[in-house]
Design a protein around this motif. Structure first.
Motif, PDB file in Angstrom:
ATOM      1  N   GLY A  83      96.079  73.367  37.525  1.00  0.00           N
ATOM      2  CA  GLY A  83      96.704  72.074  37.790  1.00  0.00           C
ATOM      3  C   GLY A  83      95.705  70.958  37.960  1.00  0.00           C
ATOM      4  O   GLY A  83      94.922  70.660  37.068  1.00  0.00           O
ATOM      5  N   SER A  84      95.711  70.380  39.143  1.00  0.00           N
ATOM      6  CA  SER A  84      94.867  69.225  39.422  1.00  0.00           C
ATOM      7  C   SER A  84      93.397  69.539  39.197  1.00  0.00           C
ATOM      8  O   SER A  84      92.925  70.636  39.482  1.00  0.00           O
ATOM      9  N   ARG A  85      92.677  68.554  38.694  1.00  0.00           N
ATOM     10  CA  ARG A  85      91.239  68.712  38.482  1.00  0.00           C
ATOM     11  C   ARG A  85      90.436  67.947  39.534  1.00  0.00           C
ATOM     12  O   ARG A  85      89.274  67.617  39.309  1.00  0.00           O
ATOM     13  N   LEU A  86      91.051  67.681  40.665  1.00  0.00           N
ATOM     14  CA  LEU A  86      90.291  67.063  41.743  1.00  0.00           C
ATOM     15  C   LEU A  86      89.122  67.963  42.120  1.00  0.00           C
ATOM     16  O   LEU A  86      89.281  69.184  42.195  1.00  0.00           O
ATOM     17  N   PRO A  87      87.949  67.400  42.365  1.00  0.00           N
ATOM     18  CA  PRO A  87      86.837  68.229  42.837  1.00  0.00           C
ATOM     19  C   PRO A  87      87.236  68.961  44.120  1.00  0.00           C
ATOM     20  O   PRO A  87      88.000  68.435  44.936  1.00  0.00           O
ATOM     21  N   SER A  88      86.733  70.161  44.292  1.00  0.00           N
ATOM     22  CA  SER A  88      87.123  70.963  45.456  1.00  0.00           C
ATOM     23  C   SER A  88      86.765  70.289  46.774  1.00  0.00           C
ATOM     24  O   SER A  88      87.416  70.522  47.794  1.00  0.00           O
ATOM     25  N   ASP A  89      85.744  69.434  46.766  1.00  0.00           N
ATOM     26  CA  ASP A  89      85.344  68.773  48.007  1.00  0.00           C
ATOM     27  C   ASP A  89      85.879  67.341  48.114  1.00  0.00           C
ATOM     28  O   ASP A  89      85.399  66.552  48.923  1.00  0.00           O
ATOM     29  N   ALA A  90      86.906  67.021  47.313  1.00  0.00           N
ATOM     30  CA  ALA A  90      87.564  65.712  47.452  1.00  0.00           C
ATOM     31  C   ALA A  90      88.300  65.671  48.786  1.00  0.00           C
ATOM     32  O   ALA A  90      88.645  66.718  49.351  1.00  0.00           O
TER      33      ALA A  90
END
Length: 199
Positions: A83-90
């Motif tokens: 799903g989302s490609r937000l960085p894991s540390d966002a």
């Protein structure tokens, strides 16, 4: 002026890990489904369709293709493509908001499909178009109510798509975390991969 703007957004920039890229199938489904959905919202069917068997069949065929592709996209994203490609540390709020907006978009499209089918099978032209009518069946809401819900969902979807686009611009111009680039088609995306062989 440009330098002042850069200075203002600097505190919001994401300086750590970058978004991992989506693969070709995910990007194709995203833009295809998104394009069809926007087309359906920008050029909606008018109420006259409900009395025209030919136009009613065309609208149902369009909605069926859109719903099928949307379901394929949902299954693909949830099982293979991610799903989302937000960085894991966002920040946590970005992850929560992304899940919320995507989830509500999926629910709204599903409900629009259901109300659209209900409108079609209870329409004046339903018998001529499909050989049967569901008008008057127990628990079937009146057409006026279905139409109101369908139109409200369409308005809500336009707002949600607007939020989705604003989010993409936020990640592109302010955060610069690669989320925007992860969904672009050309292979010269600037995002760094967090995993190999994206789907």
């Amino acid at each position: 002026m440009i330098e002042a703007m850069h200075a203002r957004v600097q505190p919001y920039r994401h300086e750590r890990t970058r978004a991992r890229a989506h693969g070709a199938v995910t990007r194709l489904l995203h833009w295809l489904v998104g394009g069809l959905l926007v087309y359906g919202l920008v050029f909606p069917a008018d109420a006259a369709v409900l009395a025209d068997p030919g136009r009613l069949r065309i609208e149902v065929a369009f909605a069926s293709v859109l719903a099928l592709l949307f379901l394929v996209r949902l299954l693909w994203v949830s099982t293979v493509g991610g799903g989302s490609r937000l960085p894991s540390d966002a920040p946590t709020w970005e992850h929560v908001l992304a899940r919320l907006v995507h989830g509500v978009i999926y629910a709204a499209v599903l409900l629009m499909t259901v109300t659209g089918v209900a409108l079609a099978v209870t329409a004046e032209a339903a018998i001529a178009a499909f050989g049967f009518s569901a008008a008057g069946l127990p628990l079937m809401p009146p057409q006026s109510s279905l139409l109101e819900v369908h139109e409200a969902l369409a308005t809500g979807l336009i707002a949600l798509i607007g939020l989705h686009v604003l989010g993409a611009v936020w990640h592109w111009l302010i955060r610069e975390d690669g989320v925007w680039q992860s969904m672009l088609w050309p292979s010269d995306r600037t995002c760094e991969l967090e995993q190999e062989n994206p789907k």
